[in-house]
Design an enzyme around this catalytic site. Sequence first.
Site, PDB file in Angstrom:
ATOM      1  N   GLY A   1     -13.530  -3.393   0.813  1.00  0.00           N
ATOM      2  CA  GLY A   1     -14.850  -3.039   0.879  1.00  0.00           C
ATOM      3  C   GLY A   1     -15.332  -1.725   0.055  1.00  0.00           C
TER       4      GLY A   1
ATOM      5  N   GLY B   1      -9.096  -7.158  -1.823  1.00  0.00           N
ATOM      6  CA  GLY B   1      -8.898  -8.018  -0.919  1.00  0.00           C
ATOM      7  C   GLY B   1      -8.242  -9.362  -0.750  1.00  0.00           C
TER       8      GLY B   1
ATOM      9  N   ARG C   1       0.856  -1.224   0.078  1.00  0.00           N
ATOM     10  CA  ARG C   1       0.178  -0.085   0.014  1.00  0.00           C
ATOM     11  C   ARG C   1       0.962   1.188   0.051  1.00  0.00           C
ATOM     12  NH1 ARG C   1      -4.854  -1.779   4.051  1.00  0.00           N
ATOM     13  NH2 ARG C   1      -6.071  -2.727   2.282  1.00  0.00           N
TER      14      ARG C   1
ATOM     15  N   LYS D   1     -20.120 -15.381   1.567  1.00  0.00           N
ATOM     16  CA  LYS D   1     -21.435 -15.122   1.770  1.00  0.00           C
ATOM     17  C   LYS D   1     -22.191 -14.493   0.506  1.00  0.00           C
ATOM     18  CE  LYS D   1     -21.421 -14.330   6.724  1.00  0.00           C
ATOM     19  NZ  LYS D   1     -21.603 -13.177   7.773  1.00  0.00           N
TER      20      LYS D   1
END
Length: 418
Positions: free
Chosen positions: A398, A375, A40, A206
């Site tokens: 996210g 992610g 990053r 999910k």
Amino acid sequence: MAKLTVRDLDVRGKRVFLRVDYNVPLEEKDGQMVITDATRIVATLPTLKLLIENGGKLILTAHLGRPKGKRDATMSLKPVATRLSELLGKPVAFVDDCIGEKVEKAVAAMKDGDVVLLENVRYYNEEEKNDPAFAEKLAKVADVYVNDAFGAAHRAHASTEGVARLVAKRGGKCAAGLLMELELKFLGDELDKPARPFVVILGGAKVSDKIKVIDRLLEKADTILIGGAMAYTFRLAQGYKTGKSLVEPDATDTAKSALAKAKAKNVKFLLPVDDVVATPVKTDKLDKKGKPVIEWQNPRANSDMNCPDDAAGLDIGPATVKAYAAEVATAKTILWNGPMGLFENKQFAAGTNAVAQAVADATQKSGAKSIIGGGDSVKALNKAKLGDKVTFMSTGGGASLEFLEGAVLPGVAALTDK
């Protein structure tokens, strides 16, 4: 979504308040906090170098971890200042606060091209509350605002949204950094009008986390490939047994409606035809979070659509790998978000690694445009040493998901339109 970028700014002699994403993994070694992955930090270097060359005074702001409004030495950005200095090849001053007199003094002493890194903004609860008075204190040292932290752009916090609003109100410019610009280009523009066939690979745990993305991508994709634990919610919706697999019984209607929409839209919607299963056994050991460590026994390929009662599905199987790789090979645009299984465990990494290889091959050999949606997918690609073989890897977890859902990101909305 044309936003002002750092290329459009005249920053000479100006104080540039630059929000970066330096939420890097740290480990304690010999009493010191050490950065274990500087990806990053490296990703922001083009923006920093451009602003330094153009004579800006760079005031870098970031968060690290979740200190919940308290000072926590394990979440200090001090090690980041040291690493950044090495990467830039020039001094980076560190201020052990992000507001107040210390900051104002350090900024007043800056010369054109100097770089200062402020302490973790989340040492103050007011940051996440987007408290106006706190934003005012942060903005006190800003002539120009730049956001290069796409990974935090889905949050309306003081440093990502409040400061930008204040700088704009004073007539200052608010621009995207080069990394932010790339994120908006690849996750936005490139996917709005993708070269076809457009193949989407979705994994992760999910269905409920990804349903908005699935819904939106059903409007655009030619093919959607499903992997990871969420495949078992689709299987449950189709009446198959899922054994001890991770499923969301209350999301079966959602899964059914996605399948129906895919059929109506004539989108190829592929689910695993086989998998790798294993029997979970609880051990006396605890993981870092204090939860019992599960040992997976008797891992085996399973070609039955029903999962054995005593086992959980943990990866896609060889027949699915073959089918998915064949679809990926035809693609001109690929979007991948979410692993195919429990890839952190070597026993269940084959599916994710094979998909990563297929995506890399389509990019390198056939010229497909491959976009990796942040992610765990990025982690998996880096682990397989294929990170440099794809077109673009998003730095936002996210944030990239919300952006793909079509949500307006507060940190992007606050930037000046071109």
